[in-house]
Design an enzyme around this catalytic site. Structure first.
Site, PDB file in Angstrom:
ATOM      1  N   ASP A  15       0.866  -1.189   0.000  1.00  0.00           N
ATOM      2  CA  ASP A  15       0.000   0.000   0.000  1.00  0.00           C
ATOM      3  C   ASP A  15       0.900   1.235   0.000  1.00  0.00           C
ATOM      4  OD1 ASP A  15      -3.148   0.727   1.136  1.00  0.00           O
ATOM      5  OD2 ASP A  15      -1.584   2.253   1.250  1.00  0.00           O
ATOM      6  N   ASP A 113      -3.859   2.430  -5.127  1.00  0.00           N
ATOM      7  CA  ASP A 113      -2.529   2.403  -4.500  1.00  0.00           C
ATOM      8  C   ASP A 113      -2.226   1.127  -3.719  1.00  0.00           C
ATOM      9  OD1 ASP A 113      -3.855   2.755  -2.035  1.00  0.00           O
ATOM     10  OD2 ASP A 113      -2.230   4.040  -1.297  1.00  0.00           O
ATOM     11  N   GLU A 114      -2.967   0.045  -3.989  1.00  0.00           N
ATOM     12  CA  GLU A 114      -2.646  -1.185  -3.256  1.00  0.00           C
ATOM     13  C   GLU A 114      -2.839  -2.420  -4.105  1.00  0.00           C
ATOM     14  OE1 GLU A 114      -5.433  -2.475  -0.170  1.00  0.00           O
ATOM     15  OE2 GLU A 114      -6.737  -0.836  -0.777  1.00  0.00           O
TER      16      GLU A 114
HETATM   17  P1  TTP Z   1      -5.224   5.117   1.270  1.00  0.00           P
HETATM   18  O1  TTP Z   1      -4.221   4.054   0.922  1.00  0.00           O
HETATM   19  O2  TTP Z   1      -6.322   4.733   2.192  1.00  0.00           O
HETATM   20  O3  TTP Z   1      -4.488   6.353   1.950  1.00  0.00           O
HETATM   21  P2  TTP Z   1      -3.084   7.009   1.628  1.00  0.00           P
HETATM   22  O4  TTP Z   1      -2.300   6.218   0.624  1.00  0.00           O
HETATM   23  O5  TTP Z   1      -3.266   8.439   1.272  1.00  0.00           O
HETATM   24  O6  TTP Z   1      -2.355   6.977   3.036  1.00  0.00           O
HETATM   25  P3  TTP Z   1      -1.742   5.704   3.801  1.00  0.00           P
HETATM   26  O7  TTP Z   1      -0.284   5.995   3.939  1.00  0.00           O
HETATM   27  O8  TTP Z   1      -2.450   5.681   5.121  1.00  0.00           O
HETATM   28  O9  TTP Z   1      -2.020   4.485   2.969  1.00  0.00           O
HETATM   29  O10 TTP Z   1      -5.872   5.687  -0.036  1.00  0.00           O
HETATM   30  C1  TTP Z   1      -5.161   5.841  -1.256  1.00  0.00           C
HETATM   31  C2  TTP Z   1      -5.574   7.111  -1.953  1.00  0.00           C
HETATM   32  O11 TTP Z   1      -6.989   7.093  -2.184  1.00  0.00           O
HETATM   33  C3  TTP Z   1      -5.302   8.374  -1.156  1.00  0.00           C
HETATM   34  O12 TTP Z   1      -3.980   8.859  -1.349  1.00  0.00           O
HETATM   35  C4  TTP Z   1      -6.359   9.315  -1.671  1.00  0.00           C
HETATM   36  C5  TTP Z   1      -7.524   8.430  -2.055  1.00  0.00           C
HETATM   37  N1  TTP Z   1      -8.566   8.500  -0.992  1.00  0.00           N
HETATM   38  C6  TTP Z   1      -9.581   9.438  -1.130  1.00  0.00           C
HETATM   39  O13 TTP Z   1      -9.637  10.175  -2.115  1.00  0.00           O
HETATM   40  N2  TTP Z   1     -10.524   9.550  -0.125  1.00  0.00           N
HETATM   41  C7  TTP Z   1     -10.492   8.748   1.000  1.00  0.00           C
HETATM   42  O14 TTP Z   1     -11.367   8.889   1.891  1.00  0.00           O
HETATM   43  C8  TTP Z   1      -9.440   7.773   1.129  1.00  0.00           C
HETATM   44  C9  TTP Z   1      -9.358   6.894   2.354  1.00  0.00           C
HETATM   45  C10 TTP Z   1      -8.498   7.697   0.100  1.00  0.00           C
HETATM   46 MG    MG Z   2      -2.149   4.138   0.810  1.00  0.00          MG
END
Ligand code: TTP
Ligand code: MG
Length: 360
Positions: A15, A113-114
Site C-alpha cells: 500500500d 494504491d494497493e
Molecule cells: P489510502 O491508501 O487509504 O491512503 P493514503 O495512501 O493516502 O495513506 P496511507 O499511507 O495511510 O495508505 O488511499 C489511497 C488514496 O486514495 C489516497 O492517497 C487518496 C484516495 N482517498 C480518497 O480520495 N478519499 C479517502 O477517503 C481515502 C481513504 C483515500
Molecule cells: Mg495508501
C-alpha cells in the site's frame, strides 16, 4: 526449490504511503517535509468539500482522509492545500503496478494504491524479505515514492500487516506469530468490520481481535447468526481467499460538493454531466468498460443515499453513462436540498479497443 504447499502460502500486500500527497510532493520537491493536504479548496475555512488524503506531516495536526476540508483548515491553516490531479495519480499507480507485475507472480490490484502478490513459490520468509527490499528500492528509484508492505500466509493478515508500520514499513507475520500479532488490535482493524459490527461487538464487551477469537461462539451465533463463524475465523487470521490475477481498479468515482446546498434539478443534472464526463475520461485513460453505475447524494445534514444499477452489457459510452446516471438520480431524489453528489462506475472489463502499434 521448496515445493509450493497451498497450506503455507505467502502473500504480499503493498500500500503506497499518503499516495496522492506523495505524488504531489514528488512533483514539487520543495513541498517535502511540509504538511500537504490534497482535496477540496479550503477557502480560508469556508470550503465545503472533503480531504482526499494528506502527508504524514499534516497527519501530525490531526488531519485525515474524508474529513471536511474546513476542519482541516482549522487544524492547520498554514498547510499546503492542493486540488487533486487524478491523471498524475493514475500514471504513478500504473508505474507501481508495472514494477509489481515485472516479478511474474499472480498480481491483484485492489485500488489505485494497493495490490496483492502471491509470492508462495519463493518458499521462505527470508527470500520474501529480500524481494520486499527490491520492490521498495525500485519504486523509490523509478517513481520517488515510498510504500508499506505486509507479508503473511493470507490476504487478510498481509493487509493488516501492511498498515501496521506506516510509512515505509515492512511487517512480516510468519504462521506461528499470527495470533500474537492480531490479539491486541482493535476489532476495527479487520477489513470488513465497519462501524455497525464494531458497535455490536462492543455491546458484548469485545474490543480486541484477541477477545473476539476467544469469545463464546454460542453467544456470537446468538448475535450474528451465520456471520459468527466468519468473525471467529477472521479473528484467528484464517482466510483462504486467493490472489486473483487481474489488473485494474475496482471502481472509479468522482464527486462534488456544492458551494451552497441546492434543490435545483437543472444544477444537479448539470453537475452529474460534468462528473460523468470526468469518469468517462478516466475510463478512456484506463481502457476500461464498466457494467455497474452508482449515484450518491448527500442531503443537507449529512444523510447520504446511494443507488446502483448493473447494465446488461459492458459500456463506456458517455451518453449511456449520462442517461443512466440521470435515471438513477431521479429515482433517488426526493426534493430535499443536496450538499454533495457523486457517481461511481465499477465491475470493469478491459476494452479491446487498444490500438497496437504496427511494426512497419
Ligand atoms: P489510502 O491508501 O487509504 O491512503 P493514503 O495512501 O493516502 O495513506 P496511507 O499511507 O495511510 O495508505 O488511499 C489511497 C488514496 O486514495 C489516497 O492517497 C487518496 C484516495 N482517498 C480518497 O480520495 N478519499 C479517502 O477517503 C481515502 C481513504 C483515500
Ligand atoms: Mg495508501
Amino acid at each position: 526449490m521448496v515445493p509450493h504447499d497451498s497450506r503455507q502460502r505467502m502473500i504480499l500486500h503493498l500500500d503506497m504511503d499518503s499516495f496522492y500527497a506523495s505524488v504531489e510532493v514528488h512533483h514539487q520537491p520543495d513541498l517535502a517535509g511540509k504538511p500537504v493536504v490534497v482535496g477540496a479548496d479550503p477557502k480560508q475555512g469556508k470550503g465545503r468539500g472533503v480531504v482526499s488524503t494528506c502527508s504524514y506531516e499534516a497527519r501530525a495536526f490531526g488531519i485525515r482522509s474524508a474529513m471536511p476540508v474546513s476542519q482541516a483548515f482549522f487544524l492547520c491553516p498554514h498547510a499546503i492545500f492542493l486540488p487533486p490531479d487524478f491523471s498524475r495519480y493514475t500514471k504513478a499507480s500504473a508505474g507501481v503496478m508495472e514494477i509489481l507485475g515485472s516479478y511474474a507472480y499472480p498480481l491483484e490490484q485492489v485500488s489505485i494504491d494497493e495490490a496483492f502478490l502471491d509470492i508462495s513459490p519463493l518458499g521462505n520468509y527470508d527470500e520474501a524479505r529480500s524481494l520486499t527490499g527490491e520492490i521498495k528500492t525500485a519504486i523509490y528509484r523509478q517513481l520517488g515514492l515510498s510504500c508499506s508492505i505486509g507479508i503473511a500466509p493470507s490476504k487478510l493478515v498481509a493487509k493488516i500487516a501492511s498498515d501496521f508500520k506506516k510509512p515505509d514499513g515492512l511487517t512480516v507475520v510468519e504462521p506461528a506469530a499470527i495470533q500474537e500479532f492480531l490479539d491486541p488490535m482493535p476489532v476495527r482493524k479487520i477489513p470488513g468490520i465497519g462501524k455497525k459490527t464494531e458497535t455490536a461487538l462492543f455491546e458484548l464487551g469485545i474490543r480486541t481481535i484477541g477477545e473476539l477469537a476467544r469469545y463464546d461462539i454460542q453467544v456470537l451465533i446468538g448475535t450474528f447468526g451465520r456471520g459468527a463463524v466468519l468473525l471467529r475465523l477472521v479473528s484467528m487470521g484464517i482466510d483462504d481467499s486467493e490472489v486473483i490475477a487481474r489488473d485494474g481498479m475496482k471502481s472509479i468515482s468522482r464527486e462534488t460538493t456544492f458551494e451552497t446546498d441546492t434543490d435545483s434539478t437543472d444544477a444537479l443534472l448539470r453537475a452529474i454531466d460534468i462528473l460523468a464526463e470526468e469518469v468517462h475520461a478516466a475510463l478512456a485513460d484506463e481502457q476500461l468498460r464498466f457494467r455497474t453505475l452508482t449515484v450518491k447524494v448527500r442531503f443537507q445534514g449529512f444523510v447520504t443515499k446511494t443507488k446502483s444499477r448493473s447494465l446488461p452489457h459492458y459500456s463506456r459510452d458517455p451518453a449511456a453513462l449520462r442517461s443512466h446516471a440521470h435515471n438513477l438520480f431521479r429515482e433517488l431524489y426526493d426534493g430535499r436540498k443536496i450538499r454533495l453528489i457523486g457517481i461511481r462506475v465499477s465491475s470493469f472489463e478491459k476494452s479491446d479497443v487498444r490500438q497496437t502499434t504496427l511494426p512497419f
